[in-house]
Design a protein around this motif. Structure first.
Motif, PDB file in Angstrom:
ATOM      1  N   PRO A 246       0.813  -1.220   0.000  1.00 53.55           N
ATOM      2  CA  PRO A 246       0.000   0.000   0.000  1.00 53.55           C
ATOM      3  C   PRO A 246       0.846   1.269   0.000  1.00 53.55           C
ATOM      4  O   PRO A 246       0.453   2.288  -0.579  1.00 53.55           O
ATOM      5  CB  PRO A 246      -0.810  -0.117   1.293  1.00 53.55           C
ATOM      6  CG  PRO A 246      -0.854  -1.577   1.575  1.00 53.55           C
ATOM      7  CD  PRO A 246       0.473  -2.114   1.115  1.00 53.55           C
ATOM      8  N   GLU A 247       2.017   1.186   0.630  1.00 56.14           N
ATOM      9  CA  GLU A 247       2.893   2.366   0.711  1.00 56.14           C
ATOM     10  C   GLU A 247       3.547   2.706  -0.624  1.00 56.14           C
ATOM     11  O   GLU A 247       4.147   3.780  -0.771  1.00 56.14           O
ATOM     12  CB  GLU A 247       3.973   2.134   1.781  1.00 56.14           C
ATOM     13  CG  GLU A 247       5.086   1.152   1.402  1.00 56.14           C
ATOM     14  CD  GLU A 247       4.669  -0.320   1.451  1.00 56.14           C
ATOM     15  OE1 GLU A 247       5.480  -1.181   1.032  1.00 56.14           O
ATOM     16  OE2 GLU A 247       3.542  -0.593   1.921  1.00 56.14           O
ATOM     17  N   LEU A 267      -8.567  -7.189   4.446  1.00 51.76           N
ATOM     18  CA  LEU A 267      -7.345  -7.991   4.361  1.00 51.76           C
ATOM     19  C   LEU A 267      -6.566  -7.683   3.086  1.00 51.76           C
ATOM     20  O   LEU A 267      -5.365  -7.935   3.011  1.00 51.76           O
ATOM     21  CB  LEU A 267      -7.686  -9.483   4.415  1.00 51.76           C
ATOM     22  CG  LEU A 267      -8.319  -9.978   5.717  1.00 51.76           C
ATOM     23  CD1 LEU A 267      -8.655 -11.459   5.617  1.00 51.76           C
ATOM     24  CD2 LEU A 267      -7.379  -9.721   6.894  1.00 51.76           C
ATOM     25  N   ALA A 268      -7.270  -7.145   2.086  1.00 47.35           N
ATOM     26  CA  ALA A 268      -6.604  -6.768   0.837  1.00 47.35           C
ATOM     27  C   ALA A 268      -6.020  -5.359   0.911  1.00 47.35           C
ATOM     28  O   ALA A 268      -5.393  -4.900  -0.045  1.00 47.35           O
ATOM     29  CB  ALA A 268      -7.604  -6.851  -0.315  1.00 47.35           C
ATOM     30  N   ALA A 273      -4.574   1.620   1.029  1.00 41.31           N
ATOM     31  CA  ALA A 273      -3.932   2.088  -0.202  1.00 41.31           C
ATOM     32  C   ALA A 273      -4.641   3.286  -0.804  1.00 41.31           C
ATOM     33  O   ALA A 273      -3.999   4.240  -1.267  1.00 41.31           O
ATOM     34  CB  ALA A 273      -3.880   0.952  -1.227  1.00 41.31           C
ATOM     35  N   THR A 274      -5.976   3.268  -0.803  1.00 37.61           N
ATOM     36  CA  THR A 274      -6.728   4.295  -1.538  1.00 37.61           C
ATOM     37  C   THR A 274      -7.061   5.543  -0.724  1.00 37.61           C
ATOM     38  O   THR A 274      -7.772   6.426  -1.215  1.00 37.61           O
ATOM     39  CB  THR A 274      -8.028   3.690  -2.097  1.00 37.61           C
ATOM     40  OG1 THR A 274      -8.823   3.169  -1.019  1.00 37.61           O
ATOM     41  CG2 THR A 274      -7.720   2.576  -3.092  1.00 37.61           C
ATOM     42  N   TRP A 279      -1.868   7.658  -3.407  1.00 38.22           N
ATOM     43  CA  TRP A 279      -3.035   7.352  -4.244  1.00 38.22           C
ATOM     44  C   TRP A 279      -3.649   8.641  -4.794  1.00 38.22           C
ATOM     45  O   TRP A 279      -3.987   8.726  -5.978  1.00 38.22           O
ATOM     46  CB  TRP A 279      -4.059   6.583  -3.416  1.00 38.22           C
ATOM     47  CG  TRP A 279      -5.344   6.256  -4.147  1.00 38.22           C
ATOM     48  CD1 TRP A 279      -6.545   6.885  -4.003  1.00 38.22           C
ATOM     49  CD2 TRP A 279      -5.540   5.227  -5.120  1.00 38.22           C
ATOM     50  NE1 TRP A 279      -7.486   6.313  -4.819  1.00 38.22           N
ATOM     51  CE2 TRP A 279      -6.894   5.287  -5.522  1.00 38.22           C
ATOM     52  CE3 TRP A 279      -4.715   4.251  -5.689  1.00 38.22           C
ATOM     53  CZ2 TRP A 279      -7.439   4.425  -6.464  1.00 38.22           C
ATOM     54  CZ3 TRP A 279      -5.258   3.386  -6.632  1.00 38.22           C
ATOM     55  CH2 TRP A 279      -6.604   3.477  -7.020  1.00 38.22           C
ATOM     56  N   ARG A 280      -3.778   9.637  -3.955  1.00 41.44           N
ATOM     57  CA  ARG A 280      -4.390  10.902  -4.392  1.00 41.44           C
ATOM     58  C   ARG A 280      -3.553  11.595  -5.452  1.00 41.44           C
ATOM     59  O   ARG A 280      -4.064  12.404  -6.228  1.00 41.44           O
ATOM     60  CB  ARG A 280      -4.607  11.825  -3.192  1.00 41.44           C
ATOM     61  CG  ARG A 280      -5.696  11.343  -2.239  1.00 41.44           C
ATOM     62  CD  ARG A 280      -6.062  12.419  -1.233  1.00 41.44           C
ATOM     63  NE  ARG A 280      -4.950  12.735  -0.342  1.00 41.44           N
ATOM     64  CZ  ARG A 280      -4.701  12.120   0.796  1.00 41.44           C
ATOM     65  NH1 ARG A 280      -5.478  11.112   1.195  1.00 41.44           N
ATOM     66  NH2 ARG A 280      -3.679  12.472   1.562  1.00 41.44           N
TER      67      ARG A 280
END
Length: 320
Positions: A246-247, A267-268, A273-274, A279-280
């Motif tokens: 995610p990072e 869990l995903a 992440a979003t 992400w932005r």
């Protein structure tokens, strides 16, 4: 646009029309008796296999085989599920999978259930079923293909040959090609499509986030349309996926992104992440060109029925 409950697009009309003419529902012209009673040889990943010209009790052991059969108007008597506790993939028309007996999971079929169906043809792939090939051939002639990644069109032709539907397969391929041309035109032509970089991002429960490479079935559809792909996709392992945490979601940067989720979203790490600054900062996020799609279709669908539905969604979201 969320396509999770998207209805079958007009692009699927041909496949369903062809299916309506198949022997499983009594429609269409009668097959020549001589052809139906004969046999022919099919080249497979395990060598040449002799099969009936028109098999009547087909069991398929993978999604690609089930997609091919349905596309070609053949209703198998049995098929594996995509995974544990999972029914047949949701993108497949429910009316066409109704009545098909489940024979276990892909990669671990129940041989006793298969035997009980008295098949006259089994279709699968070497990666999942090569180790049990002898056991399967003891039940019925078994046609295994190679990898189902970017070779899915070639595998479809093997399936069509085994099912005695080579002529119909040519019609399916020709209609798909016409559909591709229509979608490319709707995007402003080949040049405009090539200038639009697209990423396909899959959030997977208990695993890293996967940015699709160039060799997945879905990626071949993007390529057929002529869409551009970011440089990061070239780093995908085996051409299948490039994994990030995610990072590092900013590495998925593209003009447009299609996202799907497999398993529990928490869990995903979907939210993690979003909601991040990375992400932005992604172009597609800034321009509101992130589209949530069905994982069954975009990540697990293999075949012309899947490909035509993906084309319809690409046109719906990216057409000018």
């Amino acid at each position: 646009m969320n396509h999770t409950r998207l209805a079958l697009g007009a692009s699927l009309a041909l496949a369903l029309t062809l299916t309506a003419c198949s022997s499983d529902d009594g429609g269409g012209a009668a097959k020549p008796a001589a052809k139906a009673s004969g046999s022919h040889t099919v080249g497979t990943a395990m060598g040449d296999v002799k099969v009936k010209n028109l098999p009547e009790r087909v069991v398929v052991l993978n999604t690609a085989g089930l997609d091919s059969a349905i596309t070609l108007g053949v209703r198998p008597v049995g098929a594996t599920r995509a995974g544990a506790g999972q029914p047949f993939l949701s993108y497949l028309p429910a009316a066409k999978t109704k009545g098909i007996a489940e024979v276990g999971e892909s990669g671990s079929p129940d041989l006793k259930k298969i035997a009980a169906l008295k098949p006259d043809l089994i279709i699968g792939d070497k990666a999942h079923d090569g180790r049990r090939y002898k056991q399967l051939t003891a039940l019925a002639p078994t046609v295994l293909t190679g990898s189902a990644d970017d070779a899915w069109k070639r595998n479809f032709l093997v399936h069509a040959d085994a099912l005695g539907e080579k002529t119909r397969a040519k019609q399916v391929a020709a209609t798909y090609k016409e559909h591709v041309a229509t979608v490319t035109k709707a995007m402003g032509g080949a040049g405009a499509a090539a200038r639009t970089e697209v990423n396909v991002v899959r959030f997977v429960a208990g695993s890293d986030i996967r940015i699709s490479g160039s060799r997945t079935p879905t990626a071949t559809v993007l390529s057929d349309v002529g869409l551009g792909r970011p440089a990061i996709t070239k780093q995908a392992r085996g051409g299948i996926a490039y994994e990030v945490g995610p990072e590092r979601i900013g590495e998925a940067d593209a003009d447009a992104i299609f996202t799907s989720t497999y398993g529990n979203p928490g869990l995903a790490k979907v939210a993690e992440a979003t909601t991040s600054g990375q992400w932005r900062g992604i172009r597609a996020v800034r321009d509101s060109r992130v589209y949530t799609v069905d994982d069954d279709l975009w990540a697990q669908g293999v075949g012309y029925t899947a490909a035509n539905q993906i084309l319809s969604e690409l046109e719906s979201d990216l057409a000018r």
